[in-house]
Scaffold this motif. Sequence first.
Motif, PDB file in Angstrom:
ATOM      1  N   ARG A  20       0.831  -1.209   0.000  1.00  0.00           N
ATOM      2  CA  ARG A  20       0.000   0.000   0.000  1.00  0.00           C
ATOM      3  C   ARG A  20       0.864   1.256   0.000  1.00  0.00           C
ATOM      4  O   ARG A  20       0.616   2.211  -0.756  1.00  0.00           O
ATOM      5  CB  ARG A  20      -0.920  -0.021   1.232  1.00  0.00           C
ATOM      6  N   TRP A  21       1.920   1.268   0.828  1.00  0.00           N
ATOM      7  CA  TRP A  21       2.805   2.429   0.895  1.00  0.00           C
ATOM      8  C   TRP A  21       3.535   2.634  -0.431  1.00  0.00           C
ATOM      9  O   TRP A  21       3.667   3.762  -0.912  1.00  0.00           O
ATOM     10  CB  TRP A  21       3.808   2.253   2.037  1.00  0.00           C
ATOM     11  N   THR A  22       3.979   1.549  -1.048  1.00  0.00           N
ATOM     12  CA  THR A  22       4.652   1.642  -2.344  1.00  0.00           C
ATOM     13  C   THR A  22       3.719   2.220  -3.397  1.00  0.00           C
ATOM     14  O   THR A  22       4.115   3.070  -4.214  1.00  0.00           O
ATOM     15  CB  THR A  22       5.158   0.253  -2.793  1.00  0.00           C
ATOM     16  N   LEU A  23       2.474   1.782  -3.383  1.00  0.00           N
ATOM     17  CA  LEU A  23       1.488   2.320  -4.309  1.00  0.00           C
ATOM     18  C   LEU A  23       1.335   3.828  -4.120  1.00  0.00           C
ATOM     19  O   LEU A  23       1.279   4.596  -5.094  1.00  0.00           O
ATOM     20  CB  LEU A  23       0.143   1.616  -4.095  1.00  0.00           C
ATOM     21  N   SER A  24       1.293   4.265  -2.870  1.00  0.00           N
ATOM     22  CA  SER A  24       1.187   5.708  -2.597  1.00  0.00           C
ATOM     23  C   SER A  24       2.406   6.455  -3.108  1.00  0.00           C
ATOM     24  O   SER A  24       2.296   7.562  -3.652  1.00  0.00           O
ATOM     25  CB  SER A  24       1.024   5.946  -1.084  1.00  0.00           C
ATOM     26  N   GLU A  25       3.595   5.854  -2.951  1.00  0.00           N
ATOM     27  CA  GLU A  25       4.815   6.492  -3.447  1.00  0.00           C
ATOM     28  C   GLU A  25       4.783   6.604  -4.972  1.00  0.00           C
ATOM     29  O   GLU A  25       5.190   7.624  -5.535  1.00  0.00           O
ATOM     30  CB  GLU A  25       6.037   5.697  -3.005  1.00  0.00           C
ATOM     31  N   PHE A  26       4.295   5.572  -5.637  1.00  0.00           N
ATOM     32  CA  PHE A  26       4.162   5.640  -7.093  1.00  0.00           C
ATOM     33  C   PHE A  26       3.264   6.801  -7.498  1.00  0.00           C
ATOM     34  O   PHE A  26       3.585   7.568  -8.408  1.00  0.00           O
ATOM     35  CB  PHE A  26       3.572   4.334  -7.635  1.00  0.00           C
ATOM     36  N   ASN A  27       2.137   6.920  -6.833  1.00  0.00           N
ATOM     37  CA  ASN A  27       1.190   7.988  -7.166  1.00  0.00           C
ATOM     38  C   ASN A  27       1.756   9.359  -6.813  1.00  0.00           C
ATOM     39  O   ASN A  27       1.605  10.328  -7.579  1.00  0.00           O
ATOM     40  CB  ASN A  27      -0.130   7.766  -6.432  1.00  0.00           C
ATOM     41  N   ARG A  28       2.423   9.426  -5.677  1.00  0.00           N
ATOM     42  CA  ARG A  28       2.971  10.701  -5.215  1.00  0.00           C
ATOM     43  C   ARG A  28       4.032  11.224  -6.174  1.00  0.00           C
ATOM     44  O   ARG A  28       4.127  12.426  -6.422  1.00  0.00           O
ATOM     45  CB  ARG A  28       3.550  10.523  -3.810  1.00  0.00           C
ATOM     46  N   HIS A  29       4.830  10.319  -6.726  1.00  0.00           N
ATOM     47  CA  HIS A  29       5.936  10.736  -7.593  1.00  0.00           C
ATOM     48  C   HIS A  29       5.611  10.567  -9.081  1.00  0.00           C
ATOM     49  O   HIS A  29       6.480  10.818  -9.925  1.00  0.00           O
ATOM     50  CB  HIS A  29       7.190   9.938  -7.238  1.00  0.00           C
ATOM     51  N   GLN A  30       4.405  10.120  -9.389  1.00  0.00           N
ATOM     52  CA  GLN A  30       3.918  10.020 -10.773  1.00  0.00           C
ATOM     53  C   GLN A  30       4.890   9.240 -11.658  1.00  0.00           C
ATOM     54  O   GLN A  30       5.311   9.696 -12.721  1.00  0.00           O
ATOM     55  CB  GLN A  30       3.667  11.418 -11.357  1.00  0.00           C
TER      56      GLN A  30
END
Length: 305
Positions: A20-30
């Motif tokens: 879940r955290w990795t997914l958020s990092e992907f979205n945060r950094h596009q």
Amino acid sequence: MKSDQAAVLSELHTLRDFIRWTLSEFNRHQVFFGHGHSEAWDEASQLVLNAVDLPWDTNPAVLDARLTQSEKERVLSFVSQRVHARKPLPYITGEAWFMGLPFTVDERVLIPRSPIAQLIDTAFEPWLRPGPVGRILDLCTGSGCIGIACAYAFEEAEVDLADISADALEVARQNIDRHMLADRVRACQGDLFDAVQGTTYDLIVSNPPYVDADDLAQMPAEYHHEPSLALGSGPDGLDITRRILRQAADHLNPEGLLVVEVGNSEVHLMQSMPELPLIWVELEQGGNGVFVITAEELRAHADLL
């Protein structure tokens, strides 16, 4: 940054937490997805599982298992490479999949993703003539994924993997050994057909460099980790493809077939050689820019090349 990492290490515990955290990092950094996954969740899951040495098809029940401190740190390292360095995931893990087969990859070769896989899956029907296939050439082979997949599809065939890059062929040889195909598959170095002088084939397949200058300049950062030698091919992306078309007939058996991927440069090819009878393959699973042409047609239209 260090305080953020400390919070992640102390507050997240399970595989599910880190996915879940990795997914958020992907979205945060596009980050851009174009090297094996189209969905952020799929890539986040694979990144975390690979970081802790679990296969992609791990039983979902394992997702609630807790990670050790060293495993957490390894996940953070993978995520940092992916979101900050923009390194494609296969280069981080050292592995990519093509047609359900695993291949060793690193930054010496393109990451396998060719839609030619769809043609291999059907043994190039209906374009390849019926009967046994004796010899196949994978031209501009890179990792060797297309040629090795052809060796699986045509169990009686001998396959040559040709590339100008000695570095790429080192990776291709690793994959030949990985798939235990050294008795039928060989790596050959040289500039296009110089690598296989005097040899003719029933089937030549090529995914050459074909990105035009404009597209190359606009590619996402992830693509800049791939070897530039394997991407660009002149202003319209067709410098190498034109050479292949001019020379291929000399290396095809009388009923042989040439298959080439040119991606978005298909528009330039159609405009520059409108009278050449290329057959553009409709790819049911997506993708574009793959053409086939027979040895007979190449010889009949040599004046256009």
